[in-house]
Motif scaffolding. Structure first.
Motif, PDB file in Angstrom:
ATOM      1  N   GLY A   5       0.812  -1.207   0.000  1.00  0.00           N
ATOM      2  CA  GLY A   5       0.000   0.000   0.000  1.00  0.00           C
ATOM      3  C   GLY A   5       0.840   1.247   0.000  1.00  0.00           C
ATOM      4  N   PRO A   9      -2.081   9.188  -1.691  1.00  0.00           N
ATOM      5  CA  PRO A   9      -2.605   8.982  -3.032  1.00  0.00           C
ATOM      6  C   PRO A   9      -2.202  10.070  -4.016  1.00  0.00           C
ATOM      7  CG  PRO A   9      -4.321   9.787  -1.573  1.00  0.00           C
ATOM      8  CD  PRO A   9      -3.132   9.555  -0.719  1.00  0.00           C
ATOM      9  N   GLN A 102      -1.304   0.718  -4.500  1.00  0.00           N
ATOM     10  CA  GLN A 102      -2.400   1.498  -5.074  1.00  0.00           C
ATOM     11  C   GLN A 102      -1.936   2.536  -6.075  1.00  0.00           C
ATOM     12  OE1 GLN A 102      -4.597   2.963  -1.532  1.00  0.00           O
ATOM     13  NE2 GLN A 102      -6.389   2.276  -2.650  1.00  0.00           N
TER      14      GLN A 102
ATOM     15  N   ARG B  41      -9.840  -0.883  -7.850  1.00  0.00           N
ATOM     16  CA  ARG B  41      -9.025  -1.996  -7.374  1.00  0.00           C
ATOM     17  C   ARG B  41      -7.562  -1.907  -7.789  1.00  0.00           C
ATOM     18  NH1 ARG B  41     -12.424  -6.238  -5.731  1.00  0.00           N
ATOM     19  NH2 ARG B  41     -10.738  -7.743  -6.024  1.00  0.00           N
ATOM     20  N   GLY B  42      -7.221  -0.879  -8.571  1.00  0.00           N
ATOM     21  CA  GLY B  42      -5.829  -0.738  -8.969  1.00  0.00           C
ATOM     22  C   GLY B  42      -5.406  -1.824  -9.942  1.00  0.00           C
TER      23      GLY B  42
END
Lengths: 110, 115
Positions: A5, A9, A102, B41-42
């Motif tokens: 992760g 972002p 991500q 969801r990437g």
């Protein structure tokens, strides 16, 4: 687990400044890590990699740091340029299987 | 080298139709991967092959999805029947430990829209 992760972002930086993109991973068995850059409408592009027996690796304007103690990976981009604007992904390789985080969107302001 | 080649680049299809995505890996690479990318969801690994043999298909969402690799230079990902939730970008990637270490090289993707 095998999750990877990212802490942030989005990241906005001024042209010429240094950028730092962070990534956390959870699988202590991971032995190889890669940073990818993905521009709009394109596939992920390899930037730099690092093996688990190293803690730092440098490329052209980019440096990857690996802290296995806290399972943390970072990508540093020196003198960020408008062309660096993209989404950056960290990925960990476990037995040939690449698991992606991500992604962090880097925006460079002129 | 031409890199990983995918086709079609864009496809719009109606729900229920069969979709076939194609991939030509980099010559000499013995690993081939199919990924799916969505905002929610990437990047998800669907399946990967080594020497044309499927090694791990645990990421394939359901039986509507199937992938084949009949030879070292060609692979397909098929969705039958397609559903709107399958709309995504599908990436093919390849690697060879001998020539590229563990680095995986991606194609430009196939942008699928199911309406």
């Amino acid at each position: 687990g095998e999750s990877v992760g990212l802490h942030l972002p989005t990241l906005s930086v001024q042209e010429g400044d240094n950028s730092i993109i962070n990534c956390a991973y959870s699988n202590s068995a991971s032995d190889y890590f890669i940073w990818y850059k993905q521009e709009s409408g394109k596939g992920p592009q390899f930037i730099i990699d690092i093996r688990s027996n190293m803690d730092k690796r440098q490329g052209q304007r980019v440096t990857v740091l690996l802290n296995k103690t806290v399972k943390h990976l970072s990508l540093q981009i020196a003198a960020t340029q408008p062309g660096d604007s993209a989404v950056y992904f960290c990925a960990e390789n476990i037995g040939g299987k690449l698991i992606f985080g991500q992604g962090t969107e880097l925006s460079v302001k002129p | 080298d031409a890199g990983v080649i995918q086709s079609p680049r864009h496809e719009v299809t109606e729900m229920g139709q069969e979709v076939t995505l194609r991939c030509k890996p980099i010559s000499g690479h013995d690993y081939l991967f199919w990924y799916r990318q969505t905002m929610m969801r990437g990047l998800e690994l669907l399946i990967y092959f080594n020497n044309n043999v499927p090694i791990d298909d645990s990421g394939m969402p359901e039986d509507r999805f199937s992938a084949k690799m009949p030879n070292a230079s060609f692979s397909t990902l098929k969705i039958q029947p397609s559903e709107p939730r399958d709309s995504a970008v599908y990436f093919c990637a390849s690697s060879s430990y001998r020539s590229s270490g563990n680095t995986i090289y991606f194609g430009e993707g196939s942008w699928l829209t199911v309406v």
